[in-house]
Scaffold this active site. Structure first.
Site, PDB file in Angstrom:
ATOM      1  N   HIS A 131       0.850  -1.196   0.000  1.00  8.95           N
ATOM      2  CA  HIS A 131       0.000   0.000   0.000  1.00  8.95           C
ATOM      3  C   HIS A 131       0.878   1.235   0.000  1.00  8.95           C
ATOM      4  O   HIS A 131       1.896   1.291   0.680  1.00  8.95           O
ATOM      5  CB  HIS A 131      -0.899   0.010   1.238  1.00  8.95           C
ATOM      6  N   ASP A 173     -13.814   2.337   6.500  1.00 14.32           N
ATOM      7  CA  ASP A 173     -12.820   3.099   5.732  1.00 14.32           C
ATOM      8  C   ASP A 173     -13.416   3.580   4.413  1.00 14.32           C
ATOM      9  O   ASP A 173     -13.137   4.692   3.974  1.00 14.32           O
ATOM     10  CB  ASP A 173     -11.554   2.272   5.479  1.00 14.32           C
ATOM     11  N   ARG A 211     -13.288  12.125   3.827  1.00 15.41           N
ATOM     12  CA  ARG A 211     -12.032  12.875   4.027  1.00 15.41           C
ATOM     13  C   ARG A 211     -11.569  13.510   2.729  1.00 15.41           C
ATOM     14  O   ARG A 211     -11.012  14.614   2.727  1.00 15.41           O
ATOM     15  CB  ARG A 211     -10.935  11.926   4.556  1.00 15.41           C
ATOM     16  N   SER A 241      -6.531   4.263   8.210  1.00 11.02           N
ATOM     17  CA  SER A 241      -7.172   3.955   6.935  1.00 11.02           C
ATOM     18  C   SER A 241      -6.387   2.850   6.212  1.00 11.02           C
ATOM     19  O   SER A 241      -6.959   1.844   5.771  1.00 11.02           O
ATOM     20  CB  SER A 241      -7.212   5.235   6.084  1.00 11.02           C
ATOM     21  N   LYS A 253      -7.442  -1.518   6.168  1.00  5.77           N
ATOM     22  CA  LYS A 253      -7.639  -2.283   4.918  1.00  5.77           C
ATOM     23  C   LYS A 253      -6.702  -3.486   4.880  1.00  5.77           C
ATOM     24  O   LYS A 253      -7.063  -4.557   4.432  1.00  5.77           O
ATOM     25  CB  LYS A 253      -7.372  -1.389   3.692  1.00  5.77           C
TER      26      LYS A 253
HETATM   27  N1  URA Z   1      -4.141   5.630   1.421  1.00  5.79           N
HETATM   28  C1  URA Z   1      -5.191   5.195   2.165  1.00  5.79           C
HETATM   29  O1  URA Z   1      -5.682   4.088   1.986  1.00  5.79           O
HETATM   30  N2  URA Z   1      -5.682   6.000   3.099  1.00  5.79           N
HETATM   31  C2  URA Z   1      -5.178   7.216   3.361  1.00  5.79           C
HETATM   32  O2  URA Z   1      -5.668   7.888   4.247  1.00  5.79           O
HETATM   33  C3  URA Z   1      -4.082   7.679   2.579  1.00  5.79           C
HETATM   34  C4  URA Z   1      -3.586   6.849   1.605  1.00  5.79           C
END
Ligand code: URA
Length: 434
Positions: free
Chosen positions: A82, A161, A168, A183, A187
């Site tokens: 990620h 999320d 957001r 966040s 995930k």
């Molecule tokens: N990637 C994400 O999944 N969440 C964030 O808040 C920023 C980047």
């Protein structure tokens, strides 16, 4: 317990208890707590911060807002990656099939565009039919049969999320270490992979402007991952200039395809090799980084990475002919070249300005759930350190209409700086936190 008291506690700088955080996240997921209260709460968190304990409680509450997958009966090990968000970051689209082509299963949950930073799901949706809302059962089934999944938050996977992320995006509440950490890690925990590589970006085109902030975010996410029994490594990478050349959804999809064909821009190609190598080492398919890098390079030169991208697109309902013929991807009707006004050396290509310009063109959202324009964006033709001649192209803007084209031209006016003296190229990476 009342949502309004929890918002007030955070506004006043108090640390929230685990019970308060669970109440808030549960209520927001079920719809009992409204968007306007969640927006006020997110702004209070952004302004007041959270302790590491609060951030861990928030991450777990968000991960547990839906199902958390157990992949152990499906594959021997799965890896995930990620990015903390940047401009021109289409890495997952190239790296997930590359790593899978090296024999390592990948189960990944991505996000949409966030502020000035693009999102993998939006880029993938430039391929007609591609589904980004797989259910828990579809996720597990596809991981078992294909060994590779690239999907988004859904009603049963990290739904909190999914809602908070979209909120957001349009309430100026992205840039917060606890909100980003929770966040991302919610995930990752929900998707169940045992090994996770995080790409934490720093620079003007990242949510973490300084290396110190990026390192703090990386350490926090690594420790949350370890608390959940995952093997996590975080690479600190540069985001002071866009990654690769393409910024905009279909443009980035094309660039990811070209990269898997061995024809990607040098910096993006190198970035993919590094992330893929870390994934292969963490996922125990390679003993050393050198061995892993060789495997990742082979995935490109053999064409296997591209084959796996086609398999991924087909498995999730996308039209594979768009990968075979990327010229079929959406194309903007108007293009305009911005040229260098003087000769010299490029000392800055301001990533955030480029990302914000892409949003102005319609590649990102300004309202929740807004339709985006998949075709628009910017091709960036220079990198810091390049020598340029007056008249050489700096950017090509891809726009839908004259009005947004004019806005984009104005927005990019000062995005590139050219100086007479030689300038060093920017590093791609600043180190590893593991
Ligand atoms: N990637 C994400 O999944 N969440 C964030 O808040 C920023 C980047």
């Amino acid at each position: 317990m009342r949502a309004v008291d929890i918002i007030a506690n955070k506004r006043d700088g108090k640390a929230l208890s685990q019970a308060e955080i669970n109440f808030f996240i549960k209520g927001y997921t079920s719809g009992e707590i409204a968007d306007y209260q969640a927006a006020a709460w997110a702004m209070a968190v952004l302004l007041q911060g959270m302790t590491p304990e609060e951030t861990t409680y928030l991450t777990l509450a968000m991960a547990e807002s839906g199902d958390t997958l157990d992949l152990s009966g499906v594959v021997d090990i799965a890896v995930d990656k990620h990015s903390s968000g940047g401009v021109g970051d289409k890495t997952s689209i190239a790296v997930v099939p590359m790593v899978r082509a090296c024999g390592l299963p990948v189960g990944k949950m991505s996000g949409r565009g966030l502020g000035f930073s693009g999102g993998t799901l939006d880029k993938l949706e430039s391929v007609p039919g591609f589904r980004t809302d797989l259910s828990k059962d579809e996720f597990l089934e596809q991981l078992g049969t294909l060994g590779m999944v690239l999907t988004g938050q859904s009603l049963d996977l990290a739904p909190a999320d999914g809602k908070l992320y979209a909120l957001r995006d349009v309430t100026a509440t992205v840039q917060s270490i606890p909100l980003i950490a929770s966040s991302i890690m919610s995930k990752k925990i929900a998707a169940g992979a045992q090994a996770i590589v995080l790409d934490v970006k720093t620079g003007n085109g990242a949510f973490m402007q300084t290396l110190d902030e990026a390192r703090e975010l990386a350490k926090l996410m690594v420790s949350i991952g370890e608390l959940s029994g995952r093997d996590v490594a975080a690479i600190l990478s540069d985001m002071n200039q866009p990654l690769g050349m393409a910024v905009g959804n279909a443009l980035e999809m094309k660039e990811a395809i070209f990269t898997l064909q061995g024809e990607g821009p040098d910096d993006f190609h190198e970035h993919c090799l590094e992330i893929a190598s870390q994934m292969l080492v963490l996922g125990k398919r390679a003993k050393t980084k050198t061995e892993a890098r060789k495997m990742a390079e082979d995935a490109i030169t053999s064409g296997k990475g591209l084959e796996y991208l086609k398999k991924l697109i087909a498995a999730q309902g996308g039209d594979v002919s768009y990968i075979e013929h990327p010229e079929k991807l959406p194309e903007a009707p108007i293009k305009h070249v911005i040229e260098a006004k003087e000769s010299g050396f490029v000392s800055e290509v301001h990533a955030r300005t480029v990302g914000e310009t892409a949003v102005v063109l319609g590649a990102g959202r300004t309202k929740k759930g807004e339709e985006i324009d998949l075709a628009v964006g910017i091709m960036v033709h220079v990198k810091v350190g390049d020598q340029v001649e007056a008249g050489q192209p700096l950017f090509v803007i891809h726009a839908h209409d004259e009005v947004s084209m004019e806005e984009a031209k104005a927005s990019l006016r000062d995005a590139v700086s050219i100086v007479p003296q030689k300038v060093d190229a920017l590093p791609l990476f600043y180190g590893l936190v593991d």
